[in-house]
Design an enzyme around this catalytic site. Structure first.
Site, PDB file in Angstrom:
ATOM      1  N   ASP A   8      26.297  45.092 -25.099  1.00 44.07           N
ATOM      2  CA  ASP A   8      25.092  45.161 -24.265  1.00 44.07           C
ATOM      3  C   ASP A   8      24.868  43.851 -23.517  1.00 44.07           C
ATOM      4  O   ASP A   8      24.485  43.847 -22.347  1.00 44.07           O
ATOM      5  CB  ASP A   8      23.864  45.464 -25.123  1.00 44.07           C
ATOM      6  CG  ASP A   8      23.934  46.804 -25.824  1.00 44.07           C
ATOM      7  OD1 ASP A   8      24.621  47.712 -25.324  1.00 44.07           O
ATOM      8  OD2 ASP A   8      23.298  46.942 -26.889  1.00 44.07           O
ATOM      9  N   ASP A  43      24.463  48.759 -33.232  1.00 44.84           N
ATOM     10  CA  ASP A  43      23.674  47.638 -32.730  1.00 44.84           C
ATOM     11  C   ASP A  43      23.331  46.735 -33.901  1.00 44.84           C
ATOM     12  O   ASP A  43      23.227  47.204 -35.045  1.00 44.84           O
ATOM     13  CB  ASP A  43      22.399  48.125 -32.054  1.00 44.84           C
ATOM     14  CG  ASP A  43      22.658  48.799 -30.710  1.00 44.84           C
ATOM     15  OD1 ASP A  43      23.639  48.434 -30.044  1.00 44.84           O
ATOM     16  OD2 ASP A  43      21.864  49.675 -30.333  1.00 44.84           O
TER      17      ASP A  43
END
Length: 158
Positions: free
Chosen positions: A131, A115
């Site tokens: 995402d 991330d």
């Protein structure tokens, strides 16, 4: 056949973009930890996430891999067999499938997901391109369902 090839190319493009950004994050962002993108609004911050959204189910990799794979198979079924006449639904499913596979690749190969997008103006989880694809795709899919219901209701009234 063109429908299938187009869908596969779109999904592959999303997966490729996701994996390329994550490779950049590992090589450039990981050594520095974080860098501003838009000062005081968004920064790029390297984070490894062993769970799903907000690190839920962290450490439950086998379960996450199996559950994600099953969900993505259902999405693929809908994309290739149920969305031929609905372009908005097709776009939604392409986004969900591409983003889902992008994160699944990380989870299978590395046991965690890379991330890198950190919103600074509010408390929120660090997230990634995959995402975003999944969330936008699900939102579009909800819109499709809402519009179909609205259309069916108006057809019944006539």
């Amino acid at each position: 056949m063109a429908f299938v090839i187009f869908n596969l190319l779109c999904v592959a493009a999303l997966i490729g973009a996701d994996q390329a950004i994550k490779a950049w994050a590992v090589s450039v962002l990981q050594p520095v930890g974080a860098m501003p993108l838009i000062p005081h609004v968004v920064e790029l911050r390297f984070v490894l996430n062993q769970g799903m959204a907000f690190s839920l189910l962290s450490g439950k990799q086998l379960f996450l891999i199996i559950a994600t794979s099953a969900a993505l198979l259902l999405v693929a079924y809908w994309l290739f067999f149920r969305s031929r006449n609905n372009r908005l639904q097709q776009a939604a499913l392409i986004l969900v499938l591409g983003g889902g596979i992008g994160n699944l690749i990380d989870r299978v190969l590395n046991g965690e997901v890379v991330d890198y997008i950190n919103v600074l103006f509010m408390r929120f989880a660090v997230f990634n391109f995959a995402d975003i694809c999944v969330c936008v795709g699900v939102a579009l899919w909800v819109l499709v369902i809402f519009l179909e219901e609205l259309h069916e209701d108006s057809a019944k009234e006539q």
